[in-house]
Design a protein around this motif. Structure first.
Motif, PDB file in Angstrom:
ATOM      1  N   LEU A  67      79.125  31.107  23.648  1.00  0.00           N
ATOM      2  CA  LEU A  67      79.994  30.595  24.928  1.00  0.00           C
ATOM      3  C   LEU A  67      81.111  30.037  25.000  1.00  0.00           C
ATOM      4  N   THR A  68      80.218  28.485  24.634  1.00  0.00           N
ATOM      5  CA  THR A  68      81.020  27.433  24.866  1.00  0.00           C
ATOM      6  C   THR A  68      82.754  27.587  23.141  1.00  0.00           C
ATOM      7  N   HIS A  69      82.737  28.636  22.337  1.00  0.00           N
ATOM      8  CA  HIS A  69      83.034  28.945  20.734  1.00  0.00           C
ATOM      9  C   HIS A  69      84.542  29.102  21.928  1.00  0.00           C
ATOM     10  N   HIS A  70      85.750  29.106  22.325  1.00  0.00           N
ATOM     11  CA  HIS A  70      86.938  29.382  23.002  1.00  0.00           C
ATOM     12  C   HIS A  70      86.488  29.912  24.470  1.00  0.00           C
ATOM     13  N   GLN A  71      85.625  29.542  24.884  1.00  0.00           N
ATOM     14  CA  GLN A  71      85.232  30.217  26.539  1.00  0.00           C
ATOM     15  C   GLN A  71      86.838  30.748  27.080  1.00  0.00           C
ATOM     16  N   CYS A  72      87.542  31.197  27.672  1.00  0.00           N
ATOM     17  CA  CYS A  72      87.804  31.498  29.079  1.00  0.00           C
ATOM     18  C   CYS A  72      88.040  30.128  30.164  1.00  0.00           C
ATOM     19  N   GLY A  88      79.083  43.279  30.475  1.00  0.00           N
ATOM     20  CA  GLY A  88      78.814  41.883  31.867  1.00  0.00           C
ATOM     21  C   GLY A  88      79.732  40.739  31.915  1.00  0.00           C
ATOM     22  N   CYS A  89      80.879  40.535  31.018  1.00  0.00           N
ATOM     23  CA  CYS A  89      81.324  39.784  31.089  1.00  0.00           C
ATOM     24  C   CYS A  89      82.043  40.078  32.407  1.00  0.00           C
ATOM     25  N   PRO A  90      81.846  38.844  33.041  1.00  0.00           N
ATOM     26  CA  PRO A  90      82.682  38.701  34.937  1.00  0.00           C
ATOM     27  C   PRO A  90      83.767  39.186  35.529  1.00  0.00           C
ATOM     28  N   LEU A 100      95.574  39.965  36.738  1.00  0.00           N
ATOM     29  CA  LEU A 100      95.697  39.498  35.205  1.00  0.00           C
ATOM     30  C   LEU A 100      95.533  38.720  34.555  1.00  0.00           C
ATOM     31  N   GLN A 101      96.291  37.177  35.256  1.00  0.00           N
ATOM     32  CA  GLN A 101      95.674  36.371  34.554  1.00  0.00           C
ATOM     33  C   GLN A 101      94.438  35.893  33.629  1.00  0.00           C
ATOM     34  N   PRO A 102      93.232  35.862  34.552  1.00  0.00           N
ATOM     35  CA  PRO A 102      91.858  36.210  33.720  1.00  0.00           C
ATOM     36  C   PRO A 102      91.765  37.012  33.145  1.00  0.00           C
ATOM     37  N   ASN A 115      91.502  35.117  24.242  1.00  0.00           N
ATOM     38  CA  ASN A 115      90.509  34.264  23.049  1.00  0.00           C
ATOM     39  C   ASN A 115      89.513  34.847  22.587  1.00  0.00           C
ATOM     40  N   LEU A 116      89.515  35.816  22.543  1.00  0.00           N
ATOM     41  CA  LEU A 116      88.412  36.918  22.020  1.00  0.00           C
ATOM     42  C   LEU A 116      88.813  37.037  20.936  1.00  0.00           C
ATOM     43  N   CYS A 117      90.492  36.535  20.830  1.00  0.00           N
ATOM     44  CA  CYS A 117      91.439  36.533  19.569  1.00  0.00           C
ATOM     45  C   CYS A 117      90.878  35.692  18.823  1.00  0.00           C
TER      46      CYS A 117
END
Length: 272
Positions: A58-63, A131-133, A181-183, A190-192
């Protein structure tokens, strides 16, 4: 035939019209079969991996907008994509594949497309059904999406749902769309950034970039997108804002390609 079982504790009541199975067949005759089961909340989780990769933490490039905390060790969307990447990591965007989708009503849809386009299905599932919030806020809007919808069709569908939710009120729809749209763009971007760089193929990376590019374009031209959709739906957007009415009358004299037509044209051009 390898089968990716997305485990579930759900019941038939959670099943809707979205994907149940996805089969991708490659030019050499090999194929990958993804089987999606829904949980009671309408989300899916991937087949467990003994030791998830570090890039799924989660902490790796977390949004920045992600509300998940220390109780969640892994990013749900990244976990979903990991099992997909393990099976498609050596394939390229331009590969032509035959893909078949089966929904929960048993209906089948088949397409012949570059793998990058089919890969967007797996990106959509990872973001909207993992499950991505952030993504799960959009999930109820997607139940009536057609299989293998293009990125412009996806964004158009979401904007239209928001416009109808606000009964055609442009300003309320615009603000709601921007806020949503922003989040969502953060998730795709961040997935990329998370993706490992040791993969030979580029199919999934380009699929994520493609989805992000579409939402980015809508974010830049949201007023035009809402105006075009409101006009198509027969909603009057000019009475409360004379400048909008004037602009609409002027464009009607000299028709120009709509935002959606330009988006589709851009993505068709990119595939050539």
């Amino acid at each position: 035939m390898p089968i990716d079982m997305l485990t579930s504790s759900g019941s038939a009541s959670t099943r809707d019209s979205w994907y149940r199975e996805l089969v991708i067949r490659f030019a050499d005759g090999t194929q990958e079969h993804f089987y999606i089961e829904l949980t009671q909340t309408g989300t899916h989780i991937p087949k467990p991996i003994t030791q998830p990769a570090a890039w799924t933490l989660l902490t790796h490039h977390q949004c920045p907008s992600c509300p998940l905390g220390s109780r969640n060790r892994y990013c749900p969307a990244a976990e979903s994509l990991e099992s997909t990447l393990l099976r498609l990591q050596d394939h390229y965007s331009h590969e032509k594949v035959s893909a078949r989708a089966i929904d929960w009503a048993g209906r089948e849809t088949s397409v012949n497309q570059p793998l990058q386009d089919v890969g967007t299905v797996l990106v959509h599932l990872a973001v909207f059904s993992s499950g991505c919030p952030v993504g799960k806020q959009f999930r109820p809007m997607l139940n009536d999406m057609r299989p293998f919808a293009t990125n412009p069709e996806l964004t158009r569908h979401l904007v239209q749902k928001i416009l109808l939710k606000h009964r055609g009120q442009i300003e309320a729809s615009r603000q709601d769309t921007v806020n949503r749209l922003q989040p969502l763009r953060e998730v795709f971007a961040n997935l990329c950034r998370r993706l490992p760089v040791d993969s030979k193929g580029d199919a999934m990376a380009n699929a994520i970039i493609s989805v992000d590019a579409s939402t980015w374009t809508i974010a830049l031209e949201i007023d035009q997108a809402l105006d075009e959709l409101a006009s198509e739906l027969g909603l009057d957007v000019g009475e409360s804002d004379p400048s909008r009415a004037t602009a609409t009358r002027q464009t009607s004299v000299r028709p120009q390609p709509s935002l959606w037509q330009r988006l589709i044209s851009i993505f068709h051009h990119d595939r050539r």
